[in-house]
Design a protein around this motif. Structure first.
Motif, PDB file in Angstrom:
ATOM      1  N   GLY A  70      19.620  26.299  36.233  1.00  0.00           N
ATOM      2  CA  GLY A  70      19.601  27.758  36.127  1.00  0.00           C
ATOM      3  C   GLY A  70      20.620  28.414  37.048  1.00  0.00           C
ATOM      4  O   GLY A  70      21.287  29.377  36.673  1.00  0.00           O
ATOM      5  N   LEU A  71      20.748  27.890  38.276  1.00  0.00           N
ATOM      6  CA  LEU A  71      21.748  28.415  39.212  1.00  0.00           C
ATOM      7  C   LEU A  71      23.160  28.228  38.665  1.00  0.00           C
ATOM      8  O   LEU A  71      23.985  29.141  38.707  1.00  0.00           O
ATOM      9  N   GLU A  72      23.416  27.048  38.133  1.00  0.00           N
ATOM     10  CA  GLU A  72      24.737  26.759  37.567  1.00  0.00           C
ATOM     11  C   GLU A  72      25.022  27.650  36.360  1.00  0.00           C
ATOM     12  O   GLU A  72      26.120  28.198  36.220  1.00  0.00           O
ATOM     13  N   HIS A  73      24.020  27.820  35.507  1.00  0.00           N
ATOM     14  CA  HIS A  73      24.190  28.648  34.316  1.00  0.00           C
ATOM     15  C   HIS A  73      24.442  30.106  34.691  1.00  0.00           C
ATOM     16  O   HIS A  73      25.279  30.788  34.083  1.00  0.00           O
ATOM     17  N   ALA A  74      23.729  30.605  35.711  1.00  0.00           N
ATOM     18  CA  ALA A  74      23.929  31.990  36.150  1.00  0.00           C
ATOM     19  C   ALA A  74      25.356  32.192  36.667  1.00  0.00           C
ATOM     20  O   ALA A  74      25.985  33.220  36.392  1.00  0.00           O
ATOM     21  N   ARG A  75      25.885  31.217  37.405  1.00  0.00           N
ATOM     22  CA  ARG A  75      27.281  31.298  37.868  1.00  0.00           C
ATOM     23  C   ARG A  75      28.241  31.347  36.682  1.00  0.00           C
ATOM     24  O   ARG A  75      29.188  32.137  36.672  1.00  0.00           O
ATOM     25  N   ASP A  76      27.979  30.504  35.688  1.00  0.00           N
ATOM     26  CA  ASP A  76      28.825  30.485  34.484  1.00  0.00           C
ATOM     27  C   ASP A  76      28.789  31.834  33.758  1.00  0.00           C
ATOM     28  O   ASP A  76      29.818  32.335  33.308  1.00  0.00           O
ATOM     29  N   ILE A  77      27.600  32.415  33.645  1.00  0.00           N
ATOM     30  CA  ILE A  77      27.464  33.719  32.993  1.00  0.00           C
ATOM     31  C   ILE A  77      28.251  34.774  33.778  1.00  0.00           C
ATOM     32  O   ILE A  77      28.947  35.603  33.197  1.00  0.00           O
ATOM     33  N   GLY A  78      28.145  34.726  35.112  1.00  0.00           N
ATOM     34  CA  GLY A  78      28.886  35.665  35.943  1.00  0.00           C
ATOM     35  C   GLY A  78      30.380  35.570  35.731  1.00  0.00           C
ATOM     36  O   GLY A  78      31.072  36.596  35.597  1.00  0.00           O
ATOM     37  N   GLU A  79      30.901  34.355  35.678  1.00  0.00           N
ATOM     38  CA  GLU A  79      32.341  34.170  35.438  1.00  0.00           C
ATOM     39  C   GLU A  79      32.735  34.698  34.052  1.00  0.00           C
ATOM     40  O   GLU A  79      33.762  35.359  33.906  1.00  0.00           O
ATOM     41  N   THR A  80      31.917  34.397  33.062  1.00  0.00           N
ATOM     42  CA  THR A  80      32.192  34.866  31.705  1.00  0.00           C
ATOM     43  C   THR A  80      32.192  36.392  31.647  1.00  0.00           C
ATOM     44  O   THR A  80      33.077  37.010  31.041  1.00  0.00           O
ATOM     45  N   ASP A  82      32.730  38.486  34.165  1.00  0.00           N
ATOM     46  CA  ASP A  82      33.897  38.983  34.904  1.00  0.00           C
ATOM     47  C   ASP A  82      35.157  38.934  34.050  1.00  0.00           C
ATOM     48  O   ASP A  82      35.926  39.897  33.996  1.00  0.00           O
ATOM     49  N   HIS A  83      35.367  37.799  33.383  1.00  0.00           N
ATOM     50  CA  HIS A  83      36.545  37.665  32.523  1.00  0.00           C
ATOM     51  C   HIS A  83      36.510  38.669  31.366  1.00  0.00           C
ATOM     52  O   HIS A  83      37.524  39.282  31.038  1.00  0.00           O
ATOM     53  N   PHE A  84      35.335  38.830  30.779  1.00  0.00           N
ATOM     54  CA  PHE A  84      35.196  39.785  29.676  1.00  0.00           C
ATOM     55  C   PHE A  84      35.505  41.200  30.155  1.00  0.00           C
ATOM     56  O   PHE A  84      36.223  41.953  29.490  1.00  0.00           O
ATOM     57  N   ALA A  85      34.966  41.572  31.309  1.00  0.00           N
ATOM     58  CA  ALA A  85      35.217  42.908  31.853  1.00  0.00           C
ATOM     59  C   ALA A  85      36.704  43.107  32.145  1.00  0.00           C
ATOM     60  O   ALA A  85      37.278  44.141  31.800  1.00  0.00           O
ATOM     61  N   MET A  86      37.330  42.123  32.781  1.00  0.00           N
ATOM     62  CA  MET A  86      38.764  42.240  33.090  1.00  0.00           C
ATOM     63  C   MET A  86      39.602  42.339  31.816  1.00  0.00           C
ATOM     64  O   MET A  86      40.538  43.135  31.749  1.00  0.00           O
ATOM     65  N   ASP A  87      39.261  41.539  30.815  1.00  0.00           N
ATOM     66  CA  ASP A  87      39.990  41.581  29.540  1.00  0.00           C
ATOM     67  C   ASP A  87      39.877  42.950  28.873  1.00  0.00           C
ATOM     68  O   ASP A  87      40.740  43.340  28.096  1.00  0.00           O
ATOM     69  N   ASN A  88      38.791  43.665  29.179  1.00  0.00           N
ATOM     70  CA  ASN A  88      38.563  44.990  28.597  1.00  0.00           C
ATOM     71  C   ASN A  88      38.852  46.119  29.587  1.00  0.00           C
ATOM     72  O   ASN A  88      38.377  47.239  29.408  1.00  0.00           O
ATOM     73  N   LYS A  89      39.614  45.797  30.637  1.00  0.00           N
ATOM     74  CA  LYS A  89      40.020  46.776  31.657  1.00  0.00           C
ATOM     75  C   LYS A  89      38.827  47.517  32.240  1.00  0.00           C
ATOM     76  O   LYS A  89      38.831  48.743  32.379  1.00  0.00           O
ATOM     77  N   SER A  90      37.802  46.762  32.588  1.00  0.00           N
ATOM     78  CA  SER A  90      36.602  47.328  33.185  1.00  0.00           C
ATOM     79  C   SER A  90      36.143  46.409  34.304  1.00  0.00           C
ATOM     80  O   SER A  90      36.849  45.468  34.664  1.00  0.00           O
ATOM     81  N   ALA A  91      35.002  46.690  34.870  1.00  0.00           N
ATOM     82  CA  ALA A  91      34.439  45.864  35.944  1.00  0.00           C
ATOM     83  C   ALA A  91      32.930  46.073  35.994  1.00  0.00           C
ATOM     84  O   ALA A  91      32.409  47.052  35.452  1.00  0.00           O
ATOM     85  N   ILE A  92      32.256  45.169  36.663  1.00  0.00           N
ATOM     86  CA  ILE A  92      30.812  45.310  36.867  1.00  0.00           C
ATOM     87  C   ILE A  92      30.618  46.227  38.073  1.00  0.00           C
ATOM     88  O   ILE A  92      31.112  45.942  39.161  1.00  0.00           O
TER      89      ILE A  92
END
Length: 111
Positions: A70-80, A82-92
């Motif tokens: 679960g910890l590993e999966h949460a890190r993966d979701i966070g990276e995904t 972040d990349h999605f937000a950056m690709d869309n010129k946004s941020a969390i």
């Protein structure tokens, strides 16, 4: 004013509010994420053992943390995210979570 702003001078507060109001983003994103795998799951492990056999379980049986997976999966979701937000010129900017430990862990790892 309440909270973190109560000790700030009115001029400083006005500057913060002014900068906040002037900010512009091309895209605003909104998402809902459920916590990842709980440590009390059938196939879940924490470290080298089962959380349900731990002292932590005896103290908080209804508030399991995330499993190792679960910890590993949460890190993966966070990276995904972040990349999605950056690709869309946004941020969390804001993360809201329930007080359950597994939810707080997931929120901390995705923000």
């Amino acid at each position: 004013s309440k909270g973190v702003f109560k000790n700030l001078s009115p001029g400083f507060r006005a500057g913060i509010v002014s900068r906040w109001q002037k900010r512009q983003q091309e895209t605003q994103l909104f998402g809902v994420v459920r916590h990842t795998e709980r440590a009390d799951g059938v196939y879940a492990f924490v470290g080298d053992g089962r959380w349900t056999m731990s002292d932590d379980y005896k103290q908080w049986p209804f508030d399991p943390p995330l499993s190792d997976a679960g910890l590993e999966h949460a890190r993966d979701i966070g990276e995904t995210m972040d990349h999605f937000a950056m690709d869309n010129k946004s941020a969390i900017h804001v993360v809201i979570t329930s007080p359950y430990f597994r939810c707080v862990q997931t929120a901390a790892l995705i923000s």
